[in-house]
Design an enzyme around this catalytic site. Sequence first.
Site, PDB file in Angstrom:
ATOM      1  N   GLY A   1      -2.155  -9.322  12.442  1.00 14.87           N
ATOM      2  CA  GLY A   1      -2.650  -7.975  12.740  1.00 14.87           C
ATOM      3  C   GLY A   1      -3.382  -7.287  11.607  1.00 14.87           C
ATOM      4  O   GLY A   1      -3.250  -6.076  11.433  1.00 14.87           O
TER       5      GLY A   1
ATOM      6  N   HIS B   1       0.804  -1.230   0.000  1.00 13.12           N
ATOM      7  CA  HIS B   1       0.000   0.000   0.000  1.00 13.12           C
ATOM      8  C   HIS B   1       0.834   1.276   0.000  1.00 13.12           C
ATOM      9  O   HIS B   1       0.314   2.343   0.308  1.00 13.12           O
ATOM     10  CB  HIS B   1      -0.974  -0.006   1.193  1.00 13.12           C
TER      11      HIS B   1
HETATM   12  C1  BJW Z   1      -3.655  -6.557  16.497  1.00 15.01           C
HETATM   13  C2  BJW Z   1      -3.143  -5.886  17.570  1.00 15.01           C
HETATM   14  C3  BJW Z   1      -1.962  -6.383  18.080  1.00 15.01           C
HETATM   15  C4  BJW Z   1      -4.900  -4.860  17.033  1.00 15.01           C
HETATM   16  N1  BJW Z   1      -1.387  -7.446  17.521  1.00 15.01           N
HETATM   17  N2  BJW Z   1      -3.075  -7.611  15.959  1.00 15.01           N
HETATM   18  C5  BJW Z   1     -12.965  -7.253  -3.675  1.00 15.01           C
HETATM   19  C6  BJW Z   1     -14.107  -7.290  -2.882  1.00 15.01           C
HETATM   20  C7  BJW Z   1     -14.605  -6.110  -2.303  1.00 15.01           C
HETATM   21  C8  BJW Z   1     -13.987  -4.888  -2.510  1.00 15.01           C
HETATM   22  C9  BJW Z   1     -12.864  -4.865  -3.298  1.00 15.01           C
HETATM   23  C10 BJW Z   1     -12.370  -6.030  -3.861  1.00 15.01           C
HETATM   24  N3  BJW Z   1     -11.260  -5.697  -4.566  1.00 15.01           N
HETATM   25  C11 BJW Z   1     -11.032  -4.374  -4.436  1.00 15.01           C
HETATM   26  C12 BJW Z   1     -11.997  -3.832  -3.675  1.00 15.01           C
HETATM   27  C13 BJW Z   1     -12.103  -2.382  -3.285  1.00 15.01           C
HETATM   28  C14 BJW Z   1     -11.189  -1.981  -2.139  1.00 15.01           C
HETATM   29  C15 BJW Z   1     -11.568  -2.834  -0.935  1.00 15.01           C
HETATM   30  O1  BJW Z   1     -10.952  -3.827  -0.607  1.00 15.01           O
HETATM   31  N4  BJW Z   1     -12.591  -2.407  -0.222  1.00 15.01           N
HETATM   32  C16 BJW Z   1     -13.067  -3.154   0.952  1.00 15.01           C
HETATM   33  C17 BJW Z   1     -12.847  -2.297   2.202  1.00 15.01           C
HETATM   34  C18 BJW Z   1     -14.502  -3.502   0.748  1.00 15.01           C
HETATM   35  N5  BJW Z   1      -9.808  -2.153  -2.503  1.00 15.01           N
HETATM   36  C19 BJW Z   1      -9.145  -1.194  -3.161  1.00 15.01           C
HETATM   37  O2  BJW Z   1      -9.699  -0.153  -3.490  1.00 15.01           O
HETATM   38  C20 BJW Z   1      -7.691  -1.439  -3.507  1.00 15.01           C
HETATM   39  N6  BJW Z   1      -7.504  -1.164  -4.867  1.00 15.01           N
HETATM   40  C21 BJW Z   1      -7.923  -1.968  -5.824  1.00 15.01           C
HETATM   41  O3  BJW Z   1      -8.401  -3.053  -5.614  1.00 15.01           O
HETATM   42  O4  BJW Z   1      -7.761  -1.464  -7.078  1.00 15.01           O
HETATM   43  C22 BJW Z   1      -8.295  -2.184  -8.202  1.00 15.01           C
HETATM   44  C23 BJW Z   1      -7.774  -1.502  -9.430  1.00 15.01           C
HETATM   45  C24 BJW Z   1      -7.123  -2.265 -10.382  1.00 15.01           C
HETATM   46  C25 BJW Z   1      -6.640  -1.651 -11.529  1.00 15.01           C
HETATM   47  C26 BJW Z   1      -6.812  -0.281 -11.705  1.00 15.01           C
HETATM   48  C27 BJW Z   1      -7.434   0.479 -10.739  1.00 15.01           C
HETATM   49  C28 BJW Z   1      -7.929  -0.135  -9.594  1.00 15.01           C
HETATM   50  C29 BJW Z   1      -6.794  -0.444  -2.768  1.00 15.01           C
HETATM   51  C30 BJW Z   1      -6.812  -0.636  -1.301  1.00 15.01           C
HETATM   52  C31 BJW Z   1      -5.938   0.432  -0.623  1.00 15.01           C
HETATM   53  C32 BJW Z   1      -6.075   0.392   0.867  1.00 15.01           C
HETATM   54  N7  BJW Z   1      -5.483   1.533   1.432  1.00 15.01           N
HETATM   55  C33 BJW Z   1      -5.579   1.720   2.876  1.00 15.01           C
HETATM   56  C34 BJW Z   1      -5.472   3.185   3.293  1.00 15.01           C
HETATM   57  C35 BJW Z   1      -4.339   3.899   2.772  1.00 15.01           C
HETATM   58  C36 BJW Z   1      -4.349   5.217   3.419  1.00 15.01           C
HETATM   59  C37 BJW Z   1      -3.327   5.332   4.484  1.00 15.01           C
HETATM   60  O5  BJW Z   1      -2.921   4.404   5.171  1.00 15.01           O
HETATM   61  O6  BJW Z   1      -2.930   6.423   4.644  1.00 15.01           O
HETATM   62  O7  BJW Z   1      -4.629   0.900   3.517  1.00 15.01           O
HETATM   63  S1  BJW Z   1      -7.120   1.248   3.599  1.00 15.01           S
HETATM   64  C38 BJW Z   1      -6.429   0.735   5.124  1.00 15.01           C
HETATM   65  O8  BJW Z   1      -6.859  -0.624   5.281  1.00 15.01           O
HETATM   66  C39 BJW Z   1      -4.905   0.747   4.924  1.00 15.01           C
HETATM   67  C40 BJW Z   1      -4.559  -0.639   5.404  1.00 15.01           C
HETATM   68  O9  BJW Z   1      -3.325  -1.076   4.840  1.00 15.01           O
HETATM   69  C41 BJW Z   1      -5.748  -1.476   5.014  1.00 15.01           C
HETATM   70  C42 BJW Z   1      -5.887  -2.748   5.769  1.00 15.01           C
HETATM   71  O10 BJW Z   1      -6.171  -2.493   7.104  1.00 15.01           O
HETATM   72  P1  BJW Z   1      -5.572  -3.432   8.218  1.00 15.01           P
HETATM   73  O11 BJW Z   1      -4.098  -3.372   8.173  1.00 15.01           O
HETATM   74  O12 BJW Z   1      -6.192  -4.760   8.132  1.00 15.01           O
HETATM   75  O13 BJW Z   1      -6.000  -2.652   9.544  1.00 15.01           O
HETATM   76  P2  BJW Z   1      -7.371  -2.737  10.383  1.00 15.01           P
HETATM   77  O14 BJW Z   1      -7.422  -1.541  11.237  1.00 15.01           O
HETATM   78  O15 BJW Z   1      -8.521  -3.000   9.517  1.00 15.01           O
HETATM   79  O16 BJW Z   1      -7.186  -4.038  11.287  1.00 15.01           O
HETATM   80  C43 BJW Z   1      -6.250  -4.078  12.339  1.00 15.01           C
HETATM   81  C44 BJW Z   1      -6.233  -5.475  12.919  1.00 15.01           C
HETATM   82  O17 BJW Z   1      -5.202  -5.535  13.883  1.00 15.01           O
HETATM   83  C45 BJW Z   1      -7.528  -5.899  13.631  1.00 15.01           C
HETATM   84  O18 BJW Z   1      -7.907  -7.196  13.192  1.00 15.01           O
HETATM   85  C46 BJW Z   1      -7.124  -5.941  15.101  1.00 15.01           C
HETATM   86  O19 BJW Z   1      -7.820  -6.952  15.846  1.00 15.01           O
HETATM   87  C47 BJW Z   1      -5.678  -6.270  14.988  1.00 15.01           C
HETATM   88  N8  BJW Z   1      -4.865  -5.879  16.122  1.00 15.01           N
HETATM   89  N9  BJW Z   1      -4.022  -4.816  17.862  1.00 15.01           N
HETATM   90  C48 BJW Z   1      -2.019  -8.028  16.451  1.00 15.01           C
HETATM   91  N10 BJW Z   1      -1.417  -5.779  19.153  1.00 15.01           N
END
Ligand code: BJW
Length: 247
Positions: free
Chosen positions: A187, A119
């Site tokens: 995580g 990302h």
């Molecule tokens: C602990 C802990 C401890 C707490 N120890 N654990 C298929 C199906 C549905 C939708 C889509 C799909 N394919 C694509 C999509 C759309 C979209 C998407 O997925 N949407 C869903 C939300 C529905 N995806 C996209 O748009 C992606 N792009 C794409 O697919 O493009 C297609 C394309 C192709 C060709 C041309 C053009 C387009 C892009 C996704 C980009 C995600 N970006 C972000 C934000 C960036 C901004 C920023 O950071 O500044 O990235 S979103 C945000 O979520 C960030 C993260 O990397 C990402 C994942 O989150 P993560 O890491 O899982 O965090 P949390 O908070 O959700 O979870 C934390 C976890 O930690 C929890 O489980 C806690 O329990 C745990 N935890 N303490 C261990 N101590």
Amino acid sequence: MVEVSARLRELVAAGRDVAVLTGAGMSAESGVPTFRGQGGFWENESFEDLATPQGFARDPDKVWRWYDARRRGVAACAPNAGHRALAEYQMHHPGMKVITQNIDGLHQAAGSRNVVELHGALFRVRCTRDGMARDDRRVPLPDIPPRCACGALLRPDIVWFGEALPQAAVEAAFGAARRAALFLVIGTSAVVYPAAGLPAIASGAGAWVVEINPERTAISDQADEVLRGPAAVVLPALLGAVPAATR
Ligand code: BJW
């Protein structure tokens, strides 16, 4: 005390074809907020405003103020015991692949090599005119929004919703998932695609998939084994058990 299966112990000791996918929870104990859930970024902020190309086009100042604050926050954070355990394990097993959704650079700061950043990176900026990216570690940024030498707006070199992930990173991540004998999912809430699809790819190709997370997630039911606990506690306990002969 972390209870692990005999199979997991063997796979960790063998250290062949190990891959890990990390998310925001990996850095939680370093003090970096997660996105979802209590205290997460998306509890009080709108991702449409802050993490989409449309939000940036509407209000680059607002987006850059948020990223500048996050850059300041992360600059004050250090890798935790979980990051360090992964980096140390990789020293003994250099083939291990670290795939991260995180943009904070803490795996690299702990010493992990060849980290696949799906990302993007918080301390990298990209020119909106020619698309050239470069490191920029200035904290705080002197001007908001920052501009390129060519005069165009700079943007964070981060993948926002609706944007394609870097092709090389996607290929490296999916390749590692297909080759993995052991795939650790650490995580992440596993709701953001395509990253969230990696555990199923690994599993379909025969990997033992292990989730490390204090909470249940979207992939808990697909995992072969679940270690419930914080990454900074579970990883040192799991990976620190590398047999002396391989150390
Ligand atoms: C602990 C802990 C401890 C707490 N120890 N654990 C298929 C199906 C549905 C939708 C889509 C799909 N394919 C694509 C999509 C759309 C979209 C998407 O997925 N949407 C869903 C939300 C529905 N995806 C996209 O748009 C992606 N792009 C794409 O697919 O493009 C297609 C394309 C192709 C060709 C041309 C053009 C387009 C892009 C996704 C980009 C995600 N970006 C972000 C934000 C960036 C901004 C920023 O950071 O500044 O990235 S979103 C945000 O979520 C960030 C993260 O990397 C990402 C994942 O989150 P993560 O890491 O899982 O965090 P949390 O908070 O959700 O979870 C934390 C976890 O930690 C929890 O489980 C806690 O329990 C745990 N935890 N303490 C261990 N101590």
